[in-house]
Design an enzyme around this catalytic site. Sequence first.
Site, PDB file in Angstrom:
ATOM      1  CG  HIS A  72      -2.151  -0.819   1.043  1.00 52.11           C
ATOM      2  ND1 HIS A  72      -3.344  -0.541   1.676  1.00 52.11           N
ATOM      3  CD2 HIS A  72      -2.376  -1.916   0.285  1.00 52.11           C
ATOM      4  CE1 HIS A  72      -4.251  -1.436   1.317  1.00 52.11           C
ATOM      5  NE2 HIS A  72      -3.683  -2.288   0.483  1.00 52.11           N
ATOM      6  N   PRO A 293      -3.739  -0.011  18.869  1.00 55.18           N
ATOM      7  CG  PRO A 293      -5.626  -1.236  18.279  1.00 55.18           C
ATOM      8  CD  PRO A 293      -4.936  -0.637  19.453  1.00 55.18           C
ATOM      9  CE1 TYR A 385      -0.925   3.617   9.595  1.00 52.79           C
ATOM     10  CE2 TYR A 385       0.084   2.865   7.539  1.00 52.79           C
ATOM     11  CZ  TYR A 385      -0.913   2.768   8.495  1.00 52.79           C
ATOM     12  OH  TYR A 385      -1.897   1.810   8.361  1.00 52.79           O
TER      13      TYR A 385
HETATM   14  P1  RFL Z   1       1.650 -12.656  21.150  1.00 54.68           P
HETATM   15  O1  RFL Z   1       1.134 -12.692  19.765  1.00 54.68           O
HETATM   16  O2  RFL Z   1       0.712 -12.325  22.238  1.00 54.68           O
HETATM   17  O3  RFL Z   1       2.288 -14.105  21.429  1.00 54.68           O
HETATM   18  C1  RFL Z   1       2.691 -14.502  22.700  1.00 54.68           C
HETATM   19  C2  RFL Z   1       2.598 -16.016  22.779  1.00 54.68           C
HETATM   20  O4  RFL Z   1       3.039 -16.454  24.055  1.00 54.68           O
HETATM   21  C3  RFL Z   1       2.162 -17.443  24.558  1.00 54.68           C
HETATM   22  N1  RFL Z   1       2.252 -17.461  26.030  1.00 54.68           N
HETATM   23  C4  RFL Z   1       2.894 -18.435  26.718  1.00 54.68           C
HETATM   24  N2  RFL Z   1       3.563 -19.514  26.318  1.00 54.68           N
HETATM   25  C5  RFL Z   1       4.092 -20.302  27.280  1.00 54.68           C
HETATM   26  N3  RFL Z   1       3.975 -20.050  28.619  1.00 54.68           N
HETATM   27  C6  RFL Z   1       3.313 -18.961  29.064  1.00 54.68           C
HETATM   28  N4  RFL Z   1       3.212 -18.710  30.366  1.00 54.68           N
HETATM   29  C7  RFL Z   1       2.740 -18.095  28.094  1.00 54.68           C
HETATM   30  N5  RFL Z   1       2.021 -16.956  28.177  1.00 54.68           N
HETATM   31  C8  RFL Z   1       1.735 -16.594  26.929  1.00 54.68           C
HETATM   32  C9  RFL Z   1       0.795 -17.010  24.050  1.00 54.68           C
HETATM   33  O5  RFL Z   1      -0.141 -18.074  24.022  1.00 54.68           O
HETATM   34  C10 RFL Z   1       1.159 -16.497  22.646  1.00 54.68           C
HETATM   35  O6  RFL Z   1       1.067 -17.510  21.676  1.00 54.68           O
HETATM   36  O7  RFL Z   1       2.900 -11.697  21.285  1.00 54.68           O
HETATM   37  P2  RFL Z   1       4.082 -11.328  20.253  1.00 54.68           P
HETATM   38  O8  RFL Z   1       4.627 -12.565  19.611  1.00 54.68           O
HETATM   39  O9  RFL Z   1       4.965 -10.396  20.990  1.00 54.68           O
HETATM   40  O10 RFL Z   1       3.363 -10.552  19.053  1.00 54.68           O
HETATM   41  C11 RFL Z   1       2.844  -9.261  19.246  1.00 54.68           C
HETATM   42  C12 RFL Z   1       1.583  -9.070  18.441  1.00 54.68           C
HETATM   43  O11 RFL Z   1       0.730 -10.189  18.583  1.00 54.68           O
HETATM   44  C13 RFL Z   1       0.840  -7.818  18.901  1.00 54.68           C
HETATM   45  O12 RFL Z   1       1.724  -6.733  19.090  1.00 54.68           O
HETATM   46  C14 RFL Z   1      -0.220  -7.319  17.952  1.00 54.68           C
HETATM   47  O13 RFL Z   1      -1.060  -8.322  17.483  1.00 54.68           O
HETATM   48  C15 RFL Z   1      -1.020  -6.260  18.730  1.00 54.68           C
HETATM   49  N6  RFL Z   1      -2.375  -6.175  18.279  1.00 54.68           N
HETATM   50  C16 RFL Z   1      -2.595  -5.492  17.147  1.00 54.68           C
HETATM   51  N7  RFL Z   1      -1.556  -4.859  16.532  1.00 54.68           N
HETATM   52  C17 RFL Z   1      -1.735  -4.185  15.421  1.00 54.68           C
HETATM   53  O14 RFL Z   1      -0.765  -3.629  14.864  1.00 54.68           O
HETATM   54  N8  RFL Z   1      -3.005  -4.108  14.863  1.00 54.68           N
HETATM   55  C18 RFL Z   1      -4.099  -4.748  15.445  1.00 54.68           C
HETATM   56  O15 RFL Z   1      -5.192  -4.688  14.931  1.00 54.68           O
HETATM   57  C19 RFL Z   1      -3.908  -5.449  16.619  1.00 54.68           C
HETATM   58  N9  RFL Z   1      -4.949  -6.065  17.238  1.00 54.68           N
HETATM   59  C20 RFL Z   1      -3.440  -6.803  18.977  1.00 54.68           C
HETATM   60  C21 RFL Z   1      -4.721  -6.767  18.414  1.00 54.68           C
HETATM   61  C22 RFL Z   1      -3.235  -7.475  20.182  1.00 54.68           C
HETATM   62  C23 RFL Z   1      -4.278  -8.090  20.881  1.00 54.68           C
HETATM   63  N10 RFL Z   1      -3.991  -8.709  22.155  1.00 54.68           N
HETATM   64  C24 RFL Z   1      -2.631  -8.947  22.580  1.00 54.68           C
HETATM   65  C25 RFL Z   1      -4.920  -9.016  23.159  1.00 54.68           C
HETATM   66  C26 RFL Z   1      -5.772  -7.384  19.063  1.00 54.68           C
HETATM   67  C27 RFL Z   1      -5.583  -8.077  20.296  1.00 54.68           C
HETATM   68  C28 RFL Z   1      -6.767  -8.739  20.908  1.00 54.68           C
HETATM   69  C1  PHB Z   2      -5.754  -4.463  10.843  1.00 54.98           C
HETATM   70  O1  PHB Z   2      -6.061  -5.306  11.692  1.00 54.98           O
HETATM   71  O2  PHB Z   2      -5.871  -4.682   9.624  1.00 54.98           O
HETATM   72  C2  PHB Z   2      -5.242  -3.146  11.288  1.00 54.98           C
HETATM   73  C3  PHB Z   2      -5.290  -2.812  12.622  1.00 54.98           C
HETATM   74  C4  PHB Z   2      -4.822  -1.569  13.028  1.00 54.98           C
HETATM   75  C5  PHB Z   2      -4.326  -0.666  12.082  1.00 54.98           C
HETATM   76  C6  PHB Z   2      -4.283  -1.024  10.752  1.00 54.98           C
HETATM   77  C7  PHB Z   2      -4.740  -2.269  10.352  1.00 54.98           C
HETATM   78  O3  PHB Z   2      -3.912   0.570  12.463  1.00 54.98           O
END
Ligand code: RFL
Ligand code: PHB
Length: 391
Positions: A72, A293, A385
């Site tokens: 994008h 996010p 961004y």
């Molecule tokens: P993750 O993906 O949370 O993975 C961590 C892993 O560790 C495991 N774990 C354990 N394993 C063994 N023993 C334990 N005691 C453990 N405790 C936990 C978990 O099961 C999991 O598999 O962290 P990581 O790898 O640092 O990745 C980071 C990203 O996932 C995160 O920054 C983003 O997804 C944040 N986030 C979003 N970011 C965006 O840029 N756009 C979004 O739309 C967005 N939506 C979100 C999100 C994070 C969310 N969380 C954490 C609740 C939506 C949600 C719901």
């Molecule tokens: C997405 O989940 O696609 C996503 C979330 C947060 C952003 C952009 C994209 O700011």
Amino acid sequence: MRTSVVIVGAGPAGLLLGQLLHKAGIDNIILEQRSGDYVLGRIRAGVLEQVSVDLLEEAGAAERMHAEGLPHDGIELLFGGKRHRINLHELTGGKRVMVYGQTEVTRDLMEVRAKAGLTTVYEAQKVQPHDFETDAPRVTYEKDGVQHTIECDFIAGCDGFHGICRASAPKDKIKTFEKVYPFGWLGLLSDTPPVSEELIYAHTERGFALCSQRSQTRSRYYLQVPLTEKVEDWSDERFWEELKLRLDPEARERLVTGPSLEKSIAPLRSFVTEPMRFGRMFLAGDAAHIVPPTGAKGLNLAASDVGYLYTGLKQYYQSGSSEGIDAYSERCLRRIWNAERFSWWMTSLMHKFPDMNDFDVKVQEAELGYIVRSQAGSTSLAENYVGLPLL
Ligand code: RFL
Ligand code: PHB
């Protein structure tokens, strides 16, 4: 059992680190408390910065991303009922972002790890790091009722916000910084074509909305909702009606609705841990920090932490120098605080806060107007961004 690095958590941070270390000849074991299917069922981020793309390439897990991901060159800001394009590509001297879901990144990393025959213990219970402030750290866990111990050189805490590694750091050596926002995002995934080619970030009097996508046939939409909302109270119809009310007339007309594949509410939070190293244990990704996010930074910060950690560990194993691992925490935190600032700023600019009055709304609108009219304003948004350069 013994390995060089025990990685706790098989989210994107843990899997990426495991693959990069393997490529550098450093053996590692990943311990994950959930099943592989559960990890893949979590629908999260969708936007990758170039730094993350580069690391996935280095890990040998970028083939499908390049075939199916959507580069994008811009985003749209919707306010005062009109859309305004921010030309990321032009404003940043040729940079862009890649729209490719976290689920797909995770799946690709899982596949290359399985192909390389590396060990990931899924459904590992009671994972616990020990003795990381000595030269002989170890990690214990239970699998199918049997207790195991892995001795190692280093522990990488990639276990997310609710993980055990940060919780195990000595209380007198850790400082945390936190801001909790008084709303959440209700997300919906559907097999419908995206409403627009580029992402739309919408500021409206009913609250924030985001139109994102996963492919040309799969969309991801978000609505700002109060924290008191329950996902059960949001039928698909109610979601689509509310989204339409937050779009401009053209987008409202073009929006294709359909049944949801997933729907969930995520609270918004800013959180930083300092430092990110405790002896021979390192924290990376959501284990160390959370961003709201709005700036699409969560997954990208996880990737850049992993990039610094991998570089430091490679240096340690290849030349015996601890310079890289000694600088790890400081290098990460410089980048993290920039992303924290940007994510907080985008969140403050785009959302409706419960304590805002008419004056505050006018100031938000004035700032949005300034951003789209001023080269300096739009460049500042664009360069943050697409991701600031690695320092
Ligand atoms: P993750 O993906 O949370 O993975 C961590 C892993 O560790 C495991 N774990 C354990 N394993 C063994 N023993 C334990 N005691 C453990 N405790 C936990 C978990 O099961 C999991 O598999 O962290 P990581 O790898 O640092 O990745 C980071 C990203 O996932 C995160 O920054 C983003 O997804 C944040 N986030 C979003 N970011 C965006 O840029 N756009 C979004 O739309 C967005 N939506 C979100 C999100 C994070 C969310 N969380 C954490 C609740 C939506 C949600 C719901
Ligand atoms: C997405 O989940 O696609 C996503 C979330 C947060 C952003 C952009 C994209 O700011």
